[in-house]
Design a protein around this motif. Structure first.
Motif, mmCIF file in Angstrom:
data_model
loop_
_atom_site.group_PDB
_atom_site.id
_atom_site.type_symbol
_atom_site.label_atom_id
_atom_site.label_comp_id
_atom_site.label_asym_id
_atom_site.label_seq_id
_atom_site.Cartn_x
_atom_site.Cartn_y
_atom_site.Cartn_z
ATOM 1 N N ARG A 26 -3.887 13.466 -5.350
ATOM 2 C CA ARG A 26 -5.341 13.567 -5.157
ATOM 3 C C ARG A 26 -6.015 12.199 -5.171
ATOM 4 N N ARG A 27 -5.599 11.351 -6.104
ATOM 5 C CA ARG A 27 -6.226 10.035 -6.199
ATOM 6 C C ARG A 27 -6.059 9.265 -4.899
ATOM 7 N N LEU A 28 -4.866 9.292 -4.318
ATOM 8 C CA LEU A 28 -4.626 8.571 -3.064
ATOM 9 C C LEU A 28 -5.463 9.151 -1.934
ATOM 10 N N GLY A 29 -5.546 10.494 -1.868
ATOM 11 C CA GLY A 29 -6.330 11.115 -0.809
ATOM 12 C C GLY A 29 -7.800 10.758 -0.894
ATOM 13 N N ILE A 30 -8.359 10.829 -2.105
ATOM 14 C CA ILE A 30 -9.769 10.493 -2.288
ATOM 15 C C ILE A 30 -10.027 9.033 -1.948
ATOM 16 N N SER A 31 -9.083 8.166 -2.323
ATOM 17 C CA SER A 31 -9.288 6.726 -2.118
ATOM 18 C C SER A 31 -9.456 6.385 -0.639
ATOM 19 N N GLY A 32 -8.785 7.141 0.246
ATOM 20 C CA GLY A 32 -8.931 6.875 1.679
ATOM 21 C C GLY A 32 -10.357 7.091 2.157
ATOM 22 N N PHE A 33 -10.979 8.166 1.704
ATOM 23 C CA PHE A 33 -12.347 8.461 2.138
ATOM 24 C C PHE A 33 -13.366 7.563 1.440
ATOM 25 N N VAL A 34 -13.086 7.210 0.187
ATOM 26 C CA VAL A 34 -13.953 6.239 -0.486
ATOM 27 C C VAL A 34 -13.947 4.922 0.282
ATOM 28 N N TRP A 35 -12.784 4.501 0.687
ATOM 29 C CA TRP A 35 -12.657 3.255 1.459
ATOM 30 C C TRP A 35 -13.452 3.342 2.760
ATOM 31 N N ALA A 36 -13.353 4.472 3.478
ATOM 32 C CA ALA A 36 -14.069 4.626 4.749
ATOM 33 C C ALA A 36 -15.577 4.518 4.549
ATOM 34 N N GLY A 37 -16.066 4.999 3.425
ATOM 35 C CA GLY A 37 -17.503 4.957 3.171
ATOM 36 C C GLY A 37 -18.003 3.640 2.628
ATOM 37 N N THR A 38 -17.076 2.752 2.244
ATOM 38 C CA THR A 38 -17.504 1.521 1.568
ATOM 39 C C THR A 38 -16.980 0.243 2.212
ATOM 40 N N VAL A 39 -16.352 0.342 3.366
ATOM 41 C CA VAL A 39 -15.883 -0.874 4.038
ATOM 42 C C VAL A 39 -17.068 -1.830 4.221
ATOM 43 N N GLY A 40 -16.866 -3.073 3.819
ATOM 44 C CA GLY A 40 -17.929 -4.063 3.928
ATOM 45 C C GLY A 40 -18.621 -4.364 2.614
#
Length: 243
Positions: free
Chosen positions: A67-81
Motif C-alpha cells: 500500500r505504501r508504494l502504491g500511494i507514493s506513486g500518486f503522491v508523487w504525481a500530485g507534488t512533482v515540482g
C-alpha cells in the motif's frame, strides 16, 4: 458551551493515554486521498501523469504489504515540482481553506463529542493518522482542537516531488507514537481499520468505530469480548448506531 469556547485542563504526564485514528474515525472519509486527488487535479498534465501510472501503482494500494508504494506513486504525481515538506504544508493550508464547508461537513459530531469529553477529563489525547500531520491539524483547527498532538506520515523530497518517508500505518504507527513520547500504557484507542489492530490490541479498552461491514466479524474474533463496535454516523459503514 460551544466547542470553540471550551477550556481544557492542563494534561498531566501521568494522565490516561487516549489515541484516536483520524480517517473514518473523526473524519468521514480518507482525508489524505481527498487532498492528493486535489493536488493531482490542479493541472491537466498532473491528471494525465496519474492516469499513466495508475495501471502500475493502482493495484498496489489494495494490499497492505504494497500500500505504501502504491500511494507514493500518486503522491508523487500530485507534488512533482515541490521542494520539501514546507511547500506541501502550504498547499495543504490552501486546500483546507478552499474546501472549508465540505471538510467541516465530514467531521463526525459524535466523534468530536467523545474527543471533547476526553479532553475535558484531562486525558492525554493524541491523533495518529496515515495522513500528513499538517492536514489533520488544519482540519482539527475548525473545531478548536489544533493544539492536540498529531502523529502522522512523514514526507520529504523524492524524485523531483514529495514522497512518504515513514507511513504512519499498522505497526509503524505504534513505533512513531513511542518515538513521539506516547509510550505510556494506553487506556483507550479508537479506530475503524484492521490496519490499526496493533493499536487496538495495545489498548486496555479498544473501541472500534465505523468499521467496514466485512470486518466486523474479524474484530469480534480478535479483540476482547465486549469490545464496543460502534457507528458514529459514518454512512455506509458498520457498527452499532449511537443514539
Amino acid at each position: 458551551m460551544s466547542v470553540a469556547d471550551t477550556r481544557y485542563p492542563v494534561v498531566r504526564a501521568d494522565a490516561p493515554l487516549v489515541v484516536f485514528d483520524f480517517d473514518h474515525t473523526l473524519y468521514d472519509g480518507d482525508s489524505g486521498s481527498h487532498l492528493f486527488l486535489w493536488l493531482i487535479r490542479r493541472s491537466v498534465w498532473r491528471s494525465l501523469l496519474a492516469l499513466l501510472i495508475a495501471p502500475l501503482f493502482g493495484p498496489l494500494v489494495a494490499f497492505l504489504p504494497t500500500r505504501r508504494l502504491g500511494i507514493s506513486g500518486f503522491v508523487w504525481a500530485g507534488t512533482v515540482g515541490l521542494h520539501g515538506r514546507h511547500d506541501l504544508d502550504a498547499l495543504i493550508d490552501q486546500y483546507v481553506d478552499a474546501h472549508r464547508e465540505q471538510i467541516r461537513k465530514r467531521l463526525l459530531p459524535i466523534a468530536l463529542e467523545v474527543f471533547r469529553e476526553h479532553r475535558e477529563n484531562g486525558d492525554r489525547v493524541v491523533v495518529a493518522t496515515g495522513a500528513p500531520p499538517e492536514l489533520a491539524r488544519a482540519i482539527l483547527a475548525f473545531v478548536a482542537h489544533e493544539d492536540v498532538p498529531v502523529v502522522g506520515t512523514e514526507v520529504g523530497p523524492r524524485l523531483g516531488g514529495i514522497g512518504p518517508g515513514r507511513h504512519c500505518h499498522h505497526q509503524m504507527k505504534m513505533t512513531m507514537l513511542r518515538e513521539a513520547g506516547f509510550d505510556s500504557p494506553m487506556w483507550k484507542a479508537y479506530s475503524d481499520s484492521s490496519a490499526d489492530l496493533p493499536l487496538l490490541q495495545a489498548a486496555a479498552e479498544p473501541v472500534v468505530v465505523n468499521p467496514k461491514h466485512g470486518r466486523v466479524r474479524m474484530f469480534r474474533e480478535v479483540l476482547p469480548a465486549g469490545t464496543p463496535i460502534l457507528n458514529w454516523g459514518c454512512p455506509g459503514r458498520g457498527g452499532d448506531p449511537v443514539q
